[in-house]
Design a protein around this motif. Structure first.
Motif, PDB file in Angstrom:
ATOM      1  N   VAL B 275      56.426  43.864  57.825  1.00  0.00           N
ATOM      2  CA  VAL B 275      57.718  43.172  57.777  1.00  0.00           C
ATOM      3  C   VAL B 275      58.166  42.986  56.329  1.00  0.00           C
ATOM      4  O   VAL B 275      59.331  43.190  55.994  1.00  0.00           O
ATOM      5  N   ALA B 278      59.698  46.100  55.253  1.00  0.00           N
ATOM      6  CA  ALA B 278      60.818  46.647  56.028  1.00  0.00           C
ATOM      7  C   ALA B 278      62.057  45.758  56.034  1.00  0.00           C
ATOM      8  O   ALA B 278      63.156  46.242  56.253  1.00  0.00           O
ATOM      9  N   ALA B 279      61.880  44.460  55.806  1.00  0.00           N
ATOM     10  CA  ALA B 279      63.003  43.522  55.962  1.00  0.00           C
ATOM     11  C   ALA B 279      64.163  43.884  55.044  1.00  0.00           C
ATOM     12  O   ALA B 279      63.975  44.411  53.949  1.00  0.00           O
ATOM     13  N   ARG B 280      65.360  43.593  55.509  1.00  0.00           N
ATOM     14  CA  ARG B 280      66.573  43.763  54.697  1.00  0.00           C
ATOM     15  C   ARG B 280      67.127  42.407  54.277  1.00  0.00           C
ATOM     16  O   ARG B 280      67.980  42.307  53.412  1.00  0.00           O
ATOM     17  N   LEU B 281      66.661  41.362  54.937  1.00  0.00           N
ATOM     18  CA  LEU B 281      67.050  39.981  54.625  1.00  0.00           C
ATOM     19  C   LEU B 281      65.802  39.142  54.845  1.00  0.00           C
ATOM     20  O   LEU B 281      65.181  39.227  55.905  1.00  0.00           O
ATOM     21  N   ILE B 282      65.427  38.327  53.871  1.00  0.00           N
ATOM     22  CA  ILE B 282      64.234  37.499  54.086  1.00  0.00           C
ATOM     23  C   ILE B 282      64.304  36.239  53.224  1.00  0.00           C
ATOM     24  O   ILE B 282      64.716  36.286  52.065  1.00  0.00           O
ATOM     25  N   GLU B 286      59.767  32.486  54.691  1.00  0.00           N
ATOM     26  CA  GLU B 286      59.137  33.536  55.498  1.00  0.00           C
ATOM     27  C   GLU B 286      58.289  34.445  54.600  1.00  0.00           C
ATOM     28  O   GLU B 286      57.196  34.856  54.972  1.00  0.00           O
ATOM     29  N   GLU B 334      72.547  33.715  50.743  1.00  0.00           N
ATOM     30  CA  GLU B 334      72.607  34.936  51.569  1.00  0.00           C
ATOM     31  C   GLU B 334      72.336  36.176  50.709  1.00  0.00           C
ATOM     32  O   GLU B 334      71.636  37.095  51.128  1.00  0.00           O
ATOM     33  N   GLU B 338      68.937  39.063  50.658  1.00  0.00           N
ATOM     34  CA  GLU B 338      69.037  40.518  50.578  1.00  0.00           C
ATOM     35  C   GLU B 338      68.316  41.047  49.330  1.00  0.00           C
ATOM     36  O   GLU B 338      67.559  42.024  49.396  1.00  0.00           O
TER      37      GLU B 338
END
Lengths: 351, 351
Positions: B275, B278-282, B286, B334, B338
């Motif tokens: 994760v 791979a994440a695009r937003l975190i 987390e 936000e 990203e």
């Protein structure tokens, strides 16, 4: 041809082709038929049930409904085989779990199957990938005619075909489509789809029909009554008015998401694929949920290293019975979670 | 040397070396000191506060506590710079958010820092990676002596050093260690650690000290009272009895997990790394949670393609102020999610 051979592919209903296949997974038509002069199944003696099964088996096999058919004695089949057929949508859960003499005739390309001694004496179904009800209607009428040439179906001049459950009386026809609505789910607009279904007098159910929860982002919609309408009316309305409405909602939600929150979509899609490729233990429910998001990514052209075909096949091959058939052994749930994860890593080319 | 240079490394407290560093992230000792003949800060006039800051700044810089020191006028620093220092554990949240004249003297290797005008006139702290309180004590005593040669500290023959809060009176010493207890969390035995802390009269807190939640699997334990005990007694008991207890619990939980549920551990570890890649937003929360599980995997030798050093650095560099400093611009939450995801993919060699 034997049942285990089915596990090599996704069958008809997950082929991922046909009109509107970005949203409509598959179309299905089902007819209910009963023999004239015989009681409905719940009123039959055990002997009558056995006779019915033997007689209908012979008639159907003689009718030549498809170039190659497989007959399955469902009562004698193992639990694993019965579950395999349910996972492939070739027989109902009810049919798999009953304890009466019963069978299923399956066209080996899986576009048609006939359940013998389900709720009615015969339940004929035709499946097509995508929204393809016109061909499905032609096919089911062809099969119905072939069977009617050998069997005398209970028919009432005023009511039409007589069926065990009053909601099927008339044409005995049920039309349904399996929809993939992940964007409506993600934007919280899925309630809108539910209300639309309600207003159109449609039933909305989960992946495995009556009594099942909507699993992940898949929803099955179907007509609820058949009395007083022709087959053509029911199907035409379904194809031209109802299904396009849901497709339109979902497509609008997808393009809205891409415009306003493309990276939130990418985030979900990429995480889902990454988890499928990395997990060491995974349930079929979670697999379904994650594959659904990967499918969305593929359909939106946000994911290019996985094919739609692979995703569609995995929906099926990761389910309990398929997994065990594919691996050639029975596994306890905990072992399945591990085997499923290994299978997914292999198929999805994990790093 | 300027503050932004700090973002190039993880500083002392996350260096990932030192005794028991598989469980003990870092050790910290802090002394509270006040000048004789001056009121405690809450009793000072604004002018007295300004005088104190100027005088202590001069004295500390003259004392030569380290080969290279950086003085930060905390009152004049930007919010981003103040948060950067908090994230590095060089100043407290309270110090960052106060609105009085105040400053911080920082050894550029980040092993020591002194807050001027925090709750007390001076808060001296020494940090060490792993469980290394013996060296930390020697170092803080050396600094205390250097300062005492230039400043007259408030000291009472019977009570010891006088401090703004009664719990610090005596030695003014607080000892703490940051523990990484993911296995106890995973097995649900963390309550056992909490009870042990309670029985030993230790305070247990989150990653950023007083008033913060335990973030993910990190817990800071510290002594609660300092009156009536010598510095040596406090430290010795901490090193020899208390900390080894927690280390022992956590190590037992880890080896139990590996014996009984190795694939559940691998599952969590592999999913976490996947994760992060791979994440695009975190979010930073987390990220911390996932890095914690990756760290466990590295420590248990279940993950070999990521180094402990990288993981330790990422804990810090993905936090809001560090991320913005590293990328050289201020970002809305936000945008940070990203940017953080992109940074993690780059650092962790995403596919």
């Amino acid at each position: 041809m034997k049942l285990a051979d089915f596990t090599r592919s996704a069958g008809e209903w997950l082929r991922g082709v046909g009109p509107m296949h970005d949203v409509v997974i598959s179309s299905r038509i089902r007819l209910a038929r009963n023999l004239a002069g015989m009681p409905f199944l719940t009123r039959c003696t055990a002997e009558q049930q056995r006779d019915l099964e033997a007689r209908l088996r012979k008639d159907i096999l003689a009718a030549g409904i498809a170039p190659q058919v497989l007959y399955v004695d469902v009562a004698a089949a193992s639990e694993l085989d019965r579950r395999l057929l349910v996972e492939r949508h070739l027989i109902s859960r009810h049919h798999a779990e009953a304890d009466t003499p019963r069978g299923a005739v399956i066209a080996v390309d899986e576009t048609a199957s006939i359940m013998v001694n389900e709720e009615d004496h015969l339940r004929i179904q035709v499946l097509r990938s995508g929204l393809d009800l016109t061909n499905a209607v032609a096919e089911i009428e062809r099969i119905d005619d072939l069977l009617a040439a050998r069997a005398d179906f209970a028919f009432h001049d005023r009511y039409g075909y007589l069926t065990a459950c009053p909601t099927n009386v008339g044409t005995g026809l049920r039309v349904s489509v399996m929809l993939h609505l992940p964007a409506l789910k993600m934007t919280g607009e899925i309630e809108k789809a539910f209300r639309a279904a309600h207003d159109m007098h449609l039933a909305i159910r989960g992946l495995y029909g009556e009594g099942t929860e909507a699993t992940g982002d898949f929803f099955q919609i179907s007509n609820q009554t058949t009395l007083g309408r022709t087959e053509e009316q029911i199907v035409e309305e379904f194809i031209e008015q109802m299904v396009p409405k849901f497709v339109e909602y979902e497509r609008a939600a997808r393009s809205g998401l891409l415009q306003r929150r493309a990276n939130a979509v990418d985030d979900k899609v990429q995480r889902s694929l990454a988890v499928l490729r990395a997990a060491r233990l995974i349930s079929s429910e979670e697999t379904m949920y994650l594959l659904s998001l990967v499918r969305l990514g593929v359909n939106l052209d946000r994911l290019r290293d996985v094919g739609l075909q692979t995703v569609n096949e995995l929906f099926l091959l990761t389910q309990p019975a398929h997994l065990q058939k594919t691996l050639g052994k029975e596994l306890a749930p905990e072992q399945r979670a591990e085997a499923r994860a290994g299978f997914l890593r292999k198929r999805l080319g994990a790093g």
